[in-house]
Design an enzyme around this catalytic site. Structure first.
Site, PDB file in Angstrom:
ATOM      1  N   TRP A 245       0.845  -1.301  -0.028  1.00 26.21           N
ATOM      2  CA  TRP A 245       0.052  -0.037  -0.075  1.00 26.21           C
ATOM      3  C   TRP A 245       0.913   1.345   0.046  1.00 26.21           C
ATOM      4  CZ3 TRP A 245       1.789   2.631   4.131  1.00 26.21           C
ATOM      5  CH2 TRP A 245       2.527   1.729   5.147  1.00 26.21           C
TER       6      TRP A 245
ATOM      7  N   ARG B  69       6.737  -0.529 -11.271  1.00 23.01           N
ATOM      8  CA  ARG B  69       7.923  -1.142 -11.314  1.00 23.01           C
ATOM      9  C   ARG B  69       7.978  -2.889 -11.495  1.00 23.01           C
ATOM     10  NH1 ARG B  69      11.350  -0.070  -5.785  1.00 23.01           N
ATOM     11  NH2 ARG B  69      10.693  -2.215  -5.132  1.00 23.01           N
TER      12      ARG B  69
ATOM     13  N   LYS C 160      -2.329  -7.667  -8.042  1.00 22.00           N
ATOM     14  CA  LYS C 160      -3.186  -7.903  -7.039  1.00 22.00           C
ATOM     15  C   LYS C 160      -2.710  -6.470  -6.118  1.00 22.00           C
ATOM     16  CE  LYS C 160      -3.180  -9.242  -2.712  1.00 22.00           C
ATOM     17  NZ  LYS C 160      -3.524  -8.124  -2.308  1.00 22.00           N
ATOM     18  N   PRO C 161      -3.282  -5.320  -6.017  1.00 24.93           N
ATOM     19  CA  PRO C 161      -2.914  -4.453  -5.089  1.00 24.93           C
ATOM     20  C   PRO C 161      -3.231  -4.506  -3.618  1.00 24.93           C
ATOM     21  CG  PRO C 161      -4.798  -3.764  -6.258  1.00 24.93           C
ATOM     22  CD  PRO C 161      -4.471  -5.039  -6.525  1.00 24.93           C
TER      23      PRO C 161
ATOM     24  N   GLY D 204       6.442  -6.335  -0.390  1.00 26.85           N
ATOM     25  CA  GLY D 204       5.668  -6.468   1.047  1.00 26.85           C
ATOM     26  C   GLY D 204       6.568  -6.872   1.932  1.00 26.85           C
TER      27      GLY D 204
ATOM     28  N   GLU E 241      10.604  -8.397  -3.042  1.00 30.68           N
ATOM     29  CA  GLU E 241      11.046  -7.064  -2.568  1.00 30.68           C
ATOM     30  C   GLU E 241      10.703  -7.013  -1.163  1.00 30.68           C
ATOM     31  OE1 GLU E 241      13.399  -5.045  -3.982  1.00 30.68           O
ATOM     32  OE2 GLU E 241      13.066  -5.813  -5.928  1.00 30.68           O
ATOM     33  N   LEU E 242      11.434  -7.037  -0.179  1.00 25.71           N
ATOM     34  CA  LEU E 242      10.978  -7.376   1.079  1.00 25.71           C
ATOM     35  C   LEU E 242      11.250  -6.327   2.268  1.00 25.71           C
ATOM     36  CD1 LEU E 242      11.521 -11.219   1.363  1.00 25.71           C
ATOM     37  CD2 LEU E 242       9.591  -9.894   0.533  1.00 25.71           C
TER      38      LEU E 242
ATOM     39  N   CYS F 277      10.244   1.156   2.574  1.00 22.56           N
ATOM     40  CA  CYS F 277      11.136   0.122   2.981  1.00 22.56           C
ATOM     41  C   CYS F 277      12.521   0.612   3.063  1.00 22.56           C
ATOM     42  CB  CYS F 277      10.903  -0.839   1.909  1.00 22.56           C
ATOM     43  SG  CYS F 277      11.218  -0.436   0.367  1.00 22.56           S
TER      44      CYS F 277
ATOM     45  N   GLU G  95      11.160  -2.877  11.718  1.00 19.83           N
ATOM     46  CA  GLU G  95      10.647  -1.705  10.641  1.00 19.83           C
ATOM     47  C   GLU G  95      10.015  -0.860  11.573  1.00 19.83           C
ATOM     48  OE1 GLU G  95       9.391  -3.765   7.183  1.00 19.83           O
ATOM     49  OE2 GLU G  95      10.418  -1.918   6.139  1.00 19.83           O
TER      50      GLU G  95
ATOM     51  N   SER H 138      16.388   5.736  -4.978  1.00 18.89           N
ATOM     52  CA  SER H 138      15.570   4.967  -5.945  1.00 18.89           C
ATOM     53  C   SER H 138      15.594   5.798  -7.290  1.00 18.89           C
ATOM     54  CB  SER H 138      14.055   5.243  -5.571  1.00 18.89           C
ATOM     55  OG  SER H 138      14.273   4.675  -4.236  1.00 18.89           O
TER      56      SER H 138
HETATM   57  P1  NAP Z   1       2.397  -6.986   3.474  1.00 19.70           P
HETATM   58  O1  NAP Z   1       1.260  -6.876   4.724  1.00 19.70           O
HETATM   59  O2  NAP Z   1       3.448  -7.966   3.437  1.00 19.70           O
HETATM   60  O3  NAP Z   1       1.276  -6.786   2.286  1.00 19.70           O
HETATM   61  C1  NAP Z   1       1.983  -6.669   0.900  1.00 19.70           C
HETATM   62  C2  NAP Z   1       1.105  -7.146   0.007  1.00 19.70           C
HETATM   63  O4  NAP Z   1       0.750  -8.584   0.060  1.00 19.70           O
HETATM   64  C3  NAP Z   1      -0.489  -6.593  -0.111  1.00 19.70           C
HETATM   65  O5  NAP Z   1      -0.987  -6.650  -1.280  1.00 19.70           O
HETATM   66  C4  NAP Z   1      -1.117  -7.710   0.688  1.00 19.70           C
HETATM   67  O6  NAP Z   1      -2.454  -7.594   0.450  1.00 19.70           O
HETATM   68  C5  NAP Z   1      -0.542  -9.007   0.210  1.00 19.70           C
HETATM   69  N1  NAP Z   1      -0.446 -10.026   1.060  1.00 19.70           N
HETATM   70  C6  NAP Z   1      -0.751 -10.098   2.515  1.00 19.70           C
HETATM   71  N2  NAP Z   1      -0.843 -11.485   3.184  1.00 19.70           N
HETATM   72  C7  NAP Z   1      -0.680 -12.148   1.893  1.00 19.70           C
HETATM   73  C8  NAP Z   1      -0.930 -13.348   1.462  1.00 19.70           C
HETATM   74  N3  NAP Z   1      -1.006 -14.308   2.594  1.00 19.70           N
HETATM   75  N4  NAP Z   1      -0.873 -14.089   0.499  1.00 19.70           N
HETATM   76  C9  NAP Z   1      -0.936 -13.201  -0.640  1.00 19.70           C
HETATM   77  N5  NAP Z   1      -0.719 -11.876  -0.439  1.00 19.70           N
HETATM   78  C10 NAP Z   1      -0.606 -11.304   0.756  1.00 19.70           C
HETATM   79  O7  NAP Z   1       3.114  -5.515   3.425  1.00 19.70           O
HETATM   80  P2  NAP Z   1       2.524  -4.217   3.917  1.00 19.70           P
HETATM   81  O8  NAP Z   1       2.395  -3.916   5.104  1.00 19.70           O
HETATM   82  O9  NAP Z   1       1.366  -4.030   2.687  1.00 19.70           O
HETATM   83  O10 NAP Z   1       3.795  -3.400   3.196  1.00 19.70           O
HETATM   84  C11 NAP Z   1       4.800  -2.893   3.772  1.00 19.70           C
HETATM   85  C12 NAP Z   1       5.928  -3.793   3.790  1.00 19.70           C
HETATM   86  O11 NAP Z   1       6.298  -3.777   2.593  1.00 19.70           O
HETATM   87  C13 NAP Z   1       7.259  -3.353   4.567  1.00 19.70           C
HETATM   88  O12 NAP Z   1       7.852  -4.518   5.187  1.00 19.70           O
HETATM   89  C14 NAP Z   1       8.127  -2.624   3.476  1.00 19.70           C
HETATM   90  O13 NAP Z   1       9.325  -2.788   3.959  1.00 19.70           O
HETATM   91  C15 NAP Z   1       7.737  -3.529   2.310  1.00 19.70           C
HETATM   92  N6  NAP Z   1       8.241  -2.768   0.927  1.00 19.70           N
HETATM   93  C16 NAP Z   1       9.288  -3.390   0.346  1.00 19.70           C
HETATM   94  C17 NAP Z   1       9.728  -2.708  -0.776  1.00 19.70           C
HETATM   95  C18 NAP Z   1      10.804  -3.044  -1.393  1.00 19.70           C
HETATM   96  O14 NAP Z   1      10.942  -2.834  -2.614  1.00 19.70           O
HETATM   97  N7  NAP Z   1      11.757  -3.972  -0.830  1.00 19.70           N
HETATM   98  C19 NAP Z   1       8.981  -1.549  -1.298  1.00 19.70           C
HETATM   99  C20 NAP Z   1       7.954  -1.303  -0.607  1.00 19.70           C
HETATM  100  C21 NAP Z   1       7.308  -2.089   0.501  1.00 19.70           C
HETATM  101  P3  NAP Z   1      -3.675  -7.202   1.590  1.00 19.70           P
HETATM  102  O15 NAP Z   1      -2.792  -6.250   2.469  1.00 19.70           O
HETATM  103  O16 NAP Z   1      -4.829  -6.730   0.988  1.00 19.70           O
HETATM  104  O17 NAP Z   1      -3.716  -8.524   2.333  1.00 19.70           O
END
Ligand code: NAP
Length: 488
Positions: free
Chosen positions: A158, A167, A182-183, A236, A258-259, A292, A389, A449
């Site tokens: 998000w 990207r 899937k956003p 994520g 990308e975690l 991130c 984080e 970036s």
């Molecule tokens: P997240 O909870 O891991 O969610 C990321 C995406 O995965 C969302 O679309 C989420 O959908 C989906 N998701 C969650 N559980 C899932 C499952 N069991 N199966 C399939 N999809 C699933 O992370 P977030 O809170 O949205 O984002 C923050 C994290 O992203 C931070 O850790 C950040 O560092 C990381 N991030 C990394 C980068 C990079 O380039 N390394 C860039 C940006 C962000 P729903 O939310 O709809 O469940």
């Protein structure tokens, strides 16, 4: 500038499958909320497991034709998308501010950054090359060529609703792959709006399909385990990434991960402190700390730690909190209540373990999910804030004694996405390039970036790179062909 209601009326609310906007079969909907007010912006389709499968069906059906489409044509479609995005920049920026909360100026910055992936990969589409040459024995000719990986599943977070989508989508489109994207449930509107834009520039049906869902795990797992899928690209958290890697193992999928990050920001005794503070403000407060790449730990040489803390505190106190649409706001809301609770818990834990709270440290009362810009100094080893984080507007400062201590502290995490270092000593900077365990490093800068650079991490921050000349290869297979010596 378009009004909010007028803009929201332009956002599609259905799923985009096989070139059609269709209702979900779940009978449910998702209410997308403005985190600055708590108000519902729009109700949109909530995809079921069946909808997810239909989206993959569409990607599979479009696969062969898209792979056979001329690279020039694929590139030109991306270029048209880039051009149209520029025309719609104000609209998409406002939409991101509404659903995610970032200040409008930053949302405009994301339109620029996100758009650059369209332009960059429009140029890369026609540069997918291979090689040809004799084998060492001289008995044959070796050909190396690249082919599209195939149907890809793209999951985005998000925090950067447009840039995380472009990207992934831009290199997939450039490489000749079809996809399902899937956003995140919290910010799906930007992806829906962008899919409409792709439709407008003439992207063929089925090349990109969009599912929005409140049950991401349930909808995603059958897609990931479907033998027709060939690629999973996820951005994520590390915890979710690890779970998805297990699922992807079944089909031995190509994966890009990308975690999470836990970026160290090193300030040495010889640094230009004015530049370091400017860099720190960018590295920390961009996206309200929800990146991130956000600096998570400020490691500052003990001889300048107090001075650095004083200067950054002065800047932090000037930041204005408010809804991102308001003029002059530097800190918008955090994405939801959970994010506020997390930032608050991390600050409390640090203070309980002996850190000094210099400014901030409280949630903001009233509507929306706001947390005060905060500075804590002398954070003790073992504090949660150094391990997790923060994902919020909190500066946490730890002093170090010398370069070896700084590097040990910087590398003392399972993450390795990005690091920042401020020093005027060139040899030291060169040593840091080799000693810091991170996929990216900013030397005397607070943001790294760039669509032309390979973005990604080491250790538990991920696998693979997005952007740069590396980015398109995440969506290409390498095929080696041997032919006999034509003279033999
Ligand atoms: P997240 O909870 O891991 O969610 C990321 C995406 O995965 C969302 O679309 C989420 O959908 C989906 N998701 C969650 N559980 C899932 C499952 N069991 N199966 C399939 N999809 C699933 O992370 P977030 O809170 O949205 O984002 C923050 C994290 O992203 C931070 O850790 C950040 O560092 C990381 N991030 C990394 C980068 C990079 O380039 N390394 C860039 C940006 C962000 P729903 O939310 O709809 O469940």
């Amino acid at each position: 500038m378009i009004g909010e209601a007028e803009l929201l009326a332009k956002v599609p609310t259905q799923l985009y499958i096989g070139g059609e906007w269709v209702d979900s079969t779940s009978g449910r909907s998702i209410e997308v909320v403005d985190p600055a007010t708590g108000d519902v912006l729009l109700s949109i389709a909530d995809a079921s497991v069946d909808d997810g499968r239909r989206a993959l069906d569409a990607a599979v059906e479009a696969k062969a034709e898209w792979a056979a489409t001329a690279p020039r044509k694929r590139g030109e479609l991306l270029r048209s998308a880039f051009d149209l995005l520029q025309e719609r920049a104000d609209e998409i920026a406002l939409l991101m501010t509404l659903e995610m909360g970032k200040p409008l100026a930053e949302a405009r910055g994301e339109v620029t950054y996100g758009g650059e992936f369209l332009r960059w990969f429009s140029e890369e589409a026609v540069r997918i090359s291979g090689r040809y040459g004799p084998n060492p024995e001289g008995t044959g000719r070796m050909i190396v060529t690249h082919t599209p990986v195939g149907p890809s599943y793209l999951i985005t977070p998000w925090n950067f609703p447009l840039a995380m989508a472009t990207r992934k989508l831009a290199p997939a489109i450039a490489a000749g792959c079809t996809s399902v994207i899937k956003p995140a449930e919290l910010t799906p509107l930007t992806t829906l709006y962008f899919a409409r834009l792709l439709e407008e520039v003439g992207l063929p049906a089925g090349v990109v399909n969009v599912v929005t869902t409140s049950t991401s795990g349930e909808v995603s797992e059958p897609i990931i385990r479907d033998p027709r899928l060939r690629k999973l690209s996820f951005t994520g958290s590390t915890a979710v990434g690890q779970k998805l890697l297990t699922q992807a193992a079944q089909g031995v999928l190509r994966t890009s991960m990308e975690l999470g990050g836990n970026a160290p920001f090193l300030v040495f005794e010889d640094a230009d402190l004015d530049k370091a503070v400017d860099g720190a403000m960018l590295a920390k407060f961009r996206n309200i700390g929800q990146a991130c790449t956000a600096a998570n730990r400020f490691l500052v040489h003990q001889s300048v730690a107090d001075e650095f803390a004083a200067r950054i505190t002065e800047r932090v106190k000037q930041l204005r909190i408010g809804r991102g649409t308001e003029e002059g706001v530097g800190v918008g809301p955090l994405i939801d209540e959970r994010a506020v609770d997390k930032a608050d818990a991390l600050v409390r834990d640090a203070v309980e373990r002996g850190a000094t709270l210099v400014t901030g440290g409280s949630r903001v009362d009233g509507a929306g999910t706001f947390y005060e810009p905060t500075v804590v100094t002398d954070v003790a080893p073992g504090s949660d804030i150094l391990r997790e984080e923060i994902f919020g507007p909190v500066v946490s400062i730890v002093p170090f004694s010398d370069e070896a201590d700084a590097v040990t502290k910087a590398n003392g995490t399972e993450y390795g996405l990005v690091a920042y270092a401020f020093t005027r000593d060139l040899a030291r900077a060169q040593r840091l390039v080799e000693s810091l365990e991170s996929g990216m490093l900013g030397i005397n800068v607070g943001v790294v970036s760039n669509a032309a650079a390979p973005f990604g991490g080491v250790k538990q921050s991920g696998i693979g790179r997005e952007g740069g000349s590396e980015g398109i290869h995440e969506y290409l297979e390498t095929k080696y062909v041997l032919t006999p010596d034509p003279f033999g």
